[in-house]
Design a protein around this motif. Structure first.
Motif: not given
Length: 257
Positions: A46-49, A52, A80, A55-56, A43
């Protein structure tokens, strides 16, 4: 699952060193651990920020645990901001935090300035397994977990391109690592209330006495780390174990003096 070594203190530390490699392999094969590391590797690319990631829950849990920051899992807004901080800016949030584990987290993920590193999935998964091994050891005896943590942290500090003054402040700001140094040096909790420059002076003087140096180039050697951890174990043993074990611990302290 708790990893119990059947002993604690100095004896327990020797056992942990002997079984460590085998037990880490066993932890890595644990289905629960495998699900966490596989999901992270699949995963994270695919996490660029940073938004994101936080949130997961599964992704964030693995990431924080890999850096020993799992207690911050509910603090998503704070994490964050840490991840979005510019690590190159000395005035940014992450550089102002005394606990440099947050800086290591931000450096690893690179959301503040650059793309996520291609090998991040494997790097974090490996660190997660190591921390999970330490956590399971700690469920049986927290002093053994702290010893493992101190060894790993000091190995990393020894490879850093920072001044000794900076690295000592990192020790003081890192609660689990500081506890081992305090224990080995015989410091009481009141040392934490001293002005930080006075703390630095006391730590470096104690390091000279016990380890023969206050330079991280020297005290990150395997011999110095083992001396530090064994002294911490021995001093801990003096306060909580029966008379026979206290005698063994006291003898170790005399040999290290």
């Amino acid at each position: 699952m708790t990893i119990s070594v059947g002993a604690t203190g100095l004896v327990g530390w020797k056992i942990v060193q002997r079984i460590e490699a085998r037990q880490i392999q066993a932890v890595a094969r644990d289905p629960v651990v495998q699900r966490s590391t596989t999901y992270f590797r699949d995963t994270i690319s695919r996490t660029t920020q940073a938004a994101d990631l936080v949130k997961d829950y599964r992704l964030l849990s693995t990431a924080l645990s890999a850096f020993g920051l799992e207690a911050d899992l509910p603090n998503k807004a704070f994490i964050q901001k840490v991840l979005e901080s510019d690590v190159a800016d000395r005035t940014s949030l992450v550089n102002r935090l005394a606990d440099k584990r947050y800086l290591r987290l931000a450096e690893a993920f690179g959301f503040g300035a650059k793309a996520v590193p291609a090998d991040l999935g494997e790097t974090v998964s490996t660190a997660f397994v190591q921390r999970e091994f330490e956590r399971r050891i700690g469920q049986g005896d927290d002093t053994l977990r702290l010893g493992l943590n101190a060894r790993r942290e000091l190995q990393q500090l020894g490879g850093r391109d920072s001044t000794d003054r900076t690295l000592w402040f990192e020790v003081i700001g890192n609660a689990p690592l500081r506890k081992v140094f305090q224990g080995a040096f015989g410091f009481g909790e009141n040392y934490g209330r001293l002005p930080v420059d006075r703390q630095l002076e006391e730590y470096t003087k104690a390091s000279e006495r016990l380890l023969g140096s206050s330079s991280f180039k020297d005290i990150s050697s395997p011999e110095a780390i083992d001396r530090l951890v064994q002294t911490y174990m021995a001093r801990s043993q003096l306060t909580v174990f029966p008379a026979a074990n206290r005698y063994s611990a006291a003898l170790t302290l005399l040999q290290n003096a």
